[in-house]
Design an enzyme around this catalytic site. Structure first.
Site, PDB file in Angstrom:
ATOM      1  N   ASP A 220       0.844  -1.188   0.000  1.00  0.00           N
ATOM      2  CA  ASP A 220       0.000   0.000   0.000  1.00  0.00           C
ATOM      3  C   ASP A 220       0.891   1.254   0.000  1.00  0.00           C
ATOM      4  O   ASP A 220       1.795   1.370   0.827  1.00  0.00           O
ATOM      5  CB  ASP A 220      -0.875  -0.041   1.268  1.00  0.00           C
ATOM      6  CG  ASP A 220      -1.998   0.973   1.248  1.00  0.00           C
ATOM      7  OD1 ASP A 220      -2.353   1.461   0.161  1.00  0.00           O
ATOM      8  OD2 ASP A 220      -2.529   1.276   2.340  1.00  0.00           O
ATOM      9  N   HIS A 221       0.644   2.164  -0.916  1.00  0.00           N
ATOM     10  CA  HIS A 221       1.419   3.414  -1.011  1.00  0.00           C
ATOM     11  C   HIS A 221       2.935   3.200  -1.041  1.00  0.00           C
ATOM     12  O   HIS A 221       3.671   3.821  -0.263  1.00  0.00           O
ATOM     13  CB  HIS A 221       1.062   4.374   0.127  1.00  0.00           C
ATOM     14  CG  HIS A 221      -0.320   4.932   0.018  1.00  0.00           C
ATOM     15  ND1 HIS A 221      -0.646   5.950  -0.858  1.00  0.00           N
ATOM     16  CD2 HIS A 221      -1.474   4.586   0.638  1.00  0.00           C
ATOM     17  CE1 HIS A 221      -1.941   6.209  -0.753  1.00  0.00           C
ATOM     18  NE2 HIS A 221      -2.473   5.385   0.139  1.00  0.00           N
TER      19      HIS A 221
ATOM     20  N   HIS B 257      -7.781   9.905   3.956  1.00  0.00           N
ATOM     21  CA  HIS B 257      -7.370   8.837   4.873  1.00  0.00           C
ATOM     22  C   HIS B 257      -7.796   9.199   6.294  1.00  0.00           C
ATOM     23  O   HIS B 257      -7.811  10.366   6.655  1.00  0.00           O
ATOM     24  CB  HIS B 257      -5.850   8.657   4.822  1.00  0.00           C
ATOM     25  CG  HIS B 257      -5.356   8.145   3.501  1.00  0.00           C
ATOM     26  ND1 HIS B 257      -4.549   8.879   2.678  1.00  0.00           N
ATOM     27  CD2 HIS B 257      -5.580   6.965   2.868  1.00  0.00           C
ATOM     28  CE1 HIS B 257      -4.271   8.165   1.586  1.00  0.00           C
ATOM     29  NE2 HIS B 257      -4.885   7.001   1.674  1.00  0.00           N
ATOM     30  N   GLY B 258      -8.144   8.201   7.076  1.00  0.00           N
ATOM     31  CA  GLY B 258      -8.537   8.458   8.463  1.00  0.00           C
ATOM     32  C   GLY B 258     -10.050   8.383   8.621  1.00  0.00           C
ATOM     33  O   GLY B 258     -10.753   7.887   7.748  1.00  0.00           O
TER      34      GLY B 258
ATOM     35  N   GLY C 255      -9.298   5.720   1.557  1.00  0.00           N
ATOM     36  CA  GLY C 255     -10.013   6.418   2.623  1.00  0.00           C
ATOM     37  C   GLY C 255     -11.462   5.983   2.708  1.00  0.00           C
ATOM     38  O   GLY C 255     -12.368   6.789   2.869  1.00  0.00           O
TER      39      GLY C 255
ATOM     40  N   VAL D   2      -9.860  -0.056   3.199  1.00  0.00           N
ATOM     41  CA  VAL D   2     -10.368   0.163   4.556  1.00  0.00           C
ATOM     42  C   VAL D   2      -9.277  -0.206   5.551  1.00  0.00           C
ATOM     43  O   VAL D   2      -8.740  -1.308   5.514  1.00  0.00           O
ATOM     44  CB  VAL D   2     -11.622  -0.711   4.832  1.00  0.00           C
ATOM     45  CG1 VAL D   2     -12.088  -0.546   6.265  1.00  0.00           C
ATOM     46  CG2 VAL D   2     -12.751  -0.378   3.857  1.00  0.00           C
TER      47      VAL D   2
ATOM     48  N   THR E 109      -8.719   2.306   8.796  1.00  0.00           N
ATOM     49  CA  THR E 109      -9.030   2.992  10.057  1.00  0.00           C
ATOM     50  C   THR E 109     -10.187   2.341  10.819  1.00  0.00           C
ATOM     51  O   THR E 109     -10.111   2.195  12.037  1.00  0.00           O
ATOM     52  CB  THR E 109      -9.346   4.478   9.781  1.00  0.00           C
ATOM     53  OG1 THR E 109      -8.302   5.012   8.949  1.00  0.00           O
ATOM     54  CG2 THR E 109      -9.416   5.279  11.067  1.00  0.00           C
TER      55      THR E 109
HETATM   56 ZN   LIG Z   1      -4.439   5.215   0.672  1.00  0.00          ZN
END
Ligand SMILES: [Zn+2]
Length: 279
Positions: free
Chosen positions: A77-78, A175-176, A204, A226, A228
């Site tokens: 991821d990222h 994000h968050g 996000g 998903v 958070t």
């Molecule tokens: Zn992301």
């Protein structure tokens, strides 16, 4: 992901990427997948990789694939560089994201293309990113928020020149966990999704209302991230148990219920995304 993402786009459902942060996350996601008979993606950030260790991460994902028999992907991821993407591929990842969204478009295309070329040669899928997907804590003005959105014509060009297997574009999510309302630009999703054969990725996904998720999938989103919501469910369960019982010392007594809380979150998402019974 090349096995199940095209099915998702054609069948108008989305496959969830659930981040793996430790063994409890991995077990919760796998149990949910088995209960729902849903494909899924283990997302692993560079931070989580450092925390868990790359060999442990791959071994856990392999065990999950063997136990479940489900079509699953282990996805970086990222990813921030070509080097980290290659390190993951060599270790056994089946998919990588290269996030070059902070580079100018030309540079993002050039760098993503390099990752795609190397990854595809090894049968590994690639996710690219365009536009700036911020964090909900980022305090930005409306103008700044608009500027951060992906431009459809650039997204289409990005796909055509890089050949990514799915494309994350900034469409208003962050994000968050959201405090206020999420304004998703369905028009941007639709415009890009119509012009390219691969699905759009929604980052996000935590805290986005169910109705907005359904509309986004309808518009062309085929992968939703998903993390958070699982972190919150996990921590809330642990906090509740420790708050009630000052004498508990066996980690299994609070990590077990924490895992169970995440199973519920993931199962609900799989049903919402329409990936249940699509394995
Ligand atoms: Zn992301």
């Amino acid at each position: 992901m090349t096995e199940f993402l095209p099915k998702a786009k054609a069948g108008k459902f989305a496959v969830g990427q659930f981040n793996m942060n430790n063994l409890e996350f991995a077990k919760a996601i796998t149990e949910a997948g088995m209960a729902e008979q849903s494909p899924f993606i283990f997302g692993v950030s560079e931070g989580a990789l450092k925390y868990m260790g790359i060999e442990y991460t791959v071994a856990i994902a392999k065990a999950a694939a063997e136990e479940s028999g489900l079509p699953i992907a282990l996805h970086l991821d990222h990813g921030s560089s070509f080097e980290v993407a290659m390190k993951c591929i060599r270790a056994g990842f089946t998919s990588v994201m290269f996030d070059g969204s902070h580079y100018p478009l030309e540079e993002n295309i050039r760098l993503t293309k390099e990752v795609v070329k190397a990854a595809h040669a090894m049968g590994v899928s690639v996710e690219g990113e365009l536009g700036t997907i911020g964090g909900v804590e980022d305090d930005i003005s409306v103008d700044e928020a608009d500027a951060a959105l992906a431009k459809p014509e650039e997204a289409i060009r990005f796909y055509e020149e890089t050949g990514v297997d799915c494309l994350a574009i900034a469409v208003g999510t962050a994000h968050g966990m959201y405090k206020g309302e999420v304004k998703i630009r369905y028009d941007i999703i639709e415009q890009v999704a119509k012009a390219i054969p691969v699905p759009i990725v929604l980052h996000g996904g935590s805290g986005v209302p169910d109705e907005s998720i359904r509309r986004a999938i309808e518009a062309g989103v085929g992968k939703i991230n998903v993390n958070t919501e699982n972190q919150v469910a996990c921590t809330n369960a642990i906090r509740e148990i420790l708050g009630k019982d000052a004498k508990v010392y066996d980690p299994r007594k609070y990590l077990g219920p924490a895992k169970q809380a995440m199973v519920e979150v993931v199962r609900e998402k799989m049903r919402l995304f329409g990936s249940s019974k699509q394995a």
